[in-house]
Design a protein around this motif. Structure first.
Motif, short mmCIF file in Angstrom:
data_model
loop_
_atom_site.label_atom_id
_atom_site.label_comp_id
_atom_site.label_asym_id
_atom_site.label_seq_id
_atom_site.Cartn_x
_atom_site.Cartn_y
_atom_site.Cartn_z
N LEU A 1 -5.58 2.74 0.40
CA LEU A 1 -4.17 3.00 0.35
C LEU A 1 -3.52 2.46 -0.54
CD1 LEU A 1 -3.37 2.93 4.39
CD2 LEU A 1 -3.13 4.82 2.73
N VAL A 2 -4.49 1.20 -1.07
CA VAL A 2 -3.55 0.43 -2.38
C VAL A 2 -3.81 1.19 -3.81
CG1 VAL A 2 -3.82 -1.82 -3.65
CG2 VAL A 2 -4.04 -1.83 -1.09
N ALA A 3 -4.93 1.77 -3.65
CA ALA A 3 -5.02 2.70 -4.67
C ALA A 3 -4.19 3.86 -4.78
CB ALA A 3 -6.36 3.31 -5.02
N MET A 4 -3.99 4.54 -3.72
CA MET A 4 -3.17 5.73 -3.18
C MET A 4 -1.66 5.25 -3.81
SD MET A 4 -2.40 8.05 -0.01
CE MET A 4 -3.89 8.51 0.39
N ARG A 5 -1.11 4.02 -3.41
CA ARG A 5 0.05 3.88 -3.78
C ARG A 5 0.51 3.83 -5.09
NH1 ARG A 5 3.89 -0.65 -2.23
NH2 ARG A 5 5.35 -0.87 -4.31
N ASP B 1 0.88 -1.23 -0.03
CA ASP B 1 0.19 0.10 0.03
C ASP B 1 0.83 1.09 0.00
OD1 ASP B 1 0.75 0.31 2.48
OD2 ASP B 1 -0.87 -0.13 3.61
N ALA B 2 0.18 2.34 0.17
CA ALA B 2 1.08 3.63 0.07
C ALA B 2 1.95 3.72 1.24
CB ALA B 2 -0.01 4.78 0.48
N CYS B 3 1.58 3.11 2.53
CA CYS B 3 2.60 3.24 3.67
C CYS B 3 3.96 2.27 3.04
CB CYS B 3 2.01 2.73 4.75
SG CYS B 3 0.62 3.82 5.15
N SER B 4 3.68 1.22 2.53
CA SER B 4 4.78 0.45 2.18
C SER B 4 5.82 0.90 1.16
CB SER B 4 4.35 -1.20 1.94
OG SER B 4 3.38 -1.01 0.91
N LEU B 5 5.18 1.57 0.34
CA LEU B 5 5.93 2.48 -0.91
C LEU B 5 6.62 3.31 -0.14
CD1 LEU B 5 5.33 3.41 -4.23
CD2 LEU B 5 5.59 5.35 -2.84
N LEU B 6 6.05 4.11 0.68
CA LEU B 6 6.91 5.46 1.56
C LEU B 6 7.86 4.85 2.24
CD1 LEU B 6 3.73 7.76 2.14
CD2 LEU B 6 5.68 7.98 0.44
N GLU C 1 8.26 8.64 13.37
CA GLU C 1 6.93 9.20 13.77
C GLU C 1 5.95 8.59 12.61
OE1 GLU C 1 7.53 12.82 16.76
OE2 GLU C 1 7.15 13.42 14.77
N GLU C 2 6.51 8.77 11.44
CA GLU C 2 5.45 8.35 10.40
C GLU C 2 5.37 6.68 10.54
OE1 GLU C 2 6.13 11.23 6.73
OE2 GLU C 2 7.59 9.69 6.80
N ARG C 3 6.22 5.98 10.78
CA ARG C 3 6.19 4.72 10.85
C ARG C 3 5.37 4.37 12.24
NH1 ARG C 3 12.00 2.73 10.19
NH2 ARG C 3 12.09 2.36 7.99
N THR C 4 5.67 4.80 13.35
CA THR C 4 4.91 4.31 14.43
C THR C 4 3.47 5.07 14.73
OG1 THR C 4 6.04 5.76 15.87
CG2 THR C 4 7.25 3.78 15.63
N GLN C 5 3.48 6.22 14.24
CA GLN C 5 2.15 6.79 14.43
C GLN C 5 1.40 6.98 13.21
OE1 GLN C 5 2.29 10.09 17.54
NE2 GLN C 5 4.38 9.75 17.56
N ILE C 6 1.75 7.78 12.13
CA ILE C 6 1.03 8.10 10.96
C ILE C 6 0.71 7.30 10.17
CG2 ILE C 6 1.08 9.42 8.87
CD1 ILE C 6 2.88 11.69 10.37
N PHE C 7 1.55 6.15 9.89
CA PHE C 7 1.10 4.90 9.03
C PHE C 7 0.07 4.08 9.84
CE2 PHE C 7 5.53 4.71 6.54
CZ PHE C 7 5.30 5.94 5.99
N VAL C 8 0.32 3.97 11.23
CA VAL C 8 -0.77 3.20 11.92
C VAL C 8 -1.99 3.63 11.75
CG1 VAL C 8 -1.02 2.26 14.33
CG2 VAL C 8 1.19 2.38 13.63
N LYS C 9 -2.05 5.02 12.05
CA LYS C 9 -3.38 5.85 11.79
C LYS C 9 -3.96 5.34 10.32
CE LYS C 9 -4.08 8.62 15.88
NZ LYS C 9 -2.97 8.10 16.60
N LEU D 1 -4.81 11.94 3.95
CA LEU D 1 -4.92 11.47 5.57
C LEU D 1 -5.81 12.33 6.44
CD1 LEU D 1 -3.80 8.80 6.42
CD2 LEU D 1 -1.83 10.23 7.09
N ARG D 2 -5.52 13.70 5.90
CA ARG D 2 -6.35 14.64 6.63
C ARG D 2 -7.67 14.49 6.70
NH1 ARG D 2 -3.83 19.24 8.81
NH2 ARG D 2 -1.50 19.25 8.18
#
Ligand code: FE2
Ligand code: FE2
Length: 165
Positions: free
Chosen positions: A142-146, A11-16, A125-133, A71-72
């Motif tokens: 998030l898959v389309a966002m990737r 997903d988007a998080c794994s790409l980032l 912070e991205e890994r432990t907070q933002i991606f989790v949220k 995300l916002r």
């Protein structure tokens, strides 16, 4: 069969996060160069620093254009994203200083080192907070966002490398 296959879909998080790991390797390689006394190392440092700056610039831009705004809309508290954007702004200041520097000296090394520490903190912070949220948010594809992130990244990379050639 596992019932959580959706979780493992890129997903988007794994790409980032792949970007995060790649840039971490570049910072490590730079650190190795600072220990080297080879005459070729200033040019190698310059090249590596340029690569780090380009990777981070593109990464920050796709997050700011696509990931953070998406995300916002999907999560309630925006404090995390406000902080992330402020951190991006500070990182960009340091990136500009590195790009403009003419002397590859101890001060230059210090700038790259501090940028690396700064990015480490931000990534955590991205890994432990933002991606989790993001992954817990409903209605956020998030898959389309990737795919969007990937396409925009390619476009920006082509622009930047084209301009440098
Ligand atoms: Fe970020
Ligand atoms: Fe990031």
């Amino acid at each position: 069969m596992p019932t959580t296959t959706k979780r493992t879909e890129p997903d988007a998080c794994s790409l980032l996060d792949t970007d995060h790991r790649n840039v971490k390797k570049l910072f490590k390689a730079y650190e190795e160069l600072t220990k080297s006394k080879a005459a070729s190392s200033p040019q190698k440092k310059r090249d590596l620093a340029n690569e780090i700056c380009m990777e981070l610039t593109v990464h920050a831009q796709i997050e700011e254009e696509i990931f953070y705004p998406g995300l916002r809309e999907a999560i309630k508290e925006s404090d995390l994203l406000d902080e992330a954007e402020v951190e991006h702004a500070s990182a960009k200041d340091l990136i500009a200083q590195i790009q403009e520097a003419t002397d590859i000296d101890d001060k230059f090394d210090a700038k790259v080192t501090v940028l690396g520490e700064y990015i480490d903190h931000h990534v955590k912070e991205e890994r432990t907070q933002i991606f989790v949220k993001a992954r817990a948010a409903r209605g956020l594809d998030l898959v389309a966002m990737r795919e969007q992130l990937e396409a925009r990244k390619e476009e920006l990379m082509a622009e930047l490398t084209g301009a440098a050639a």
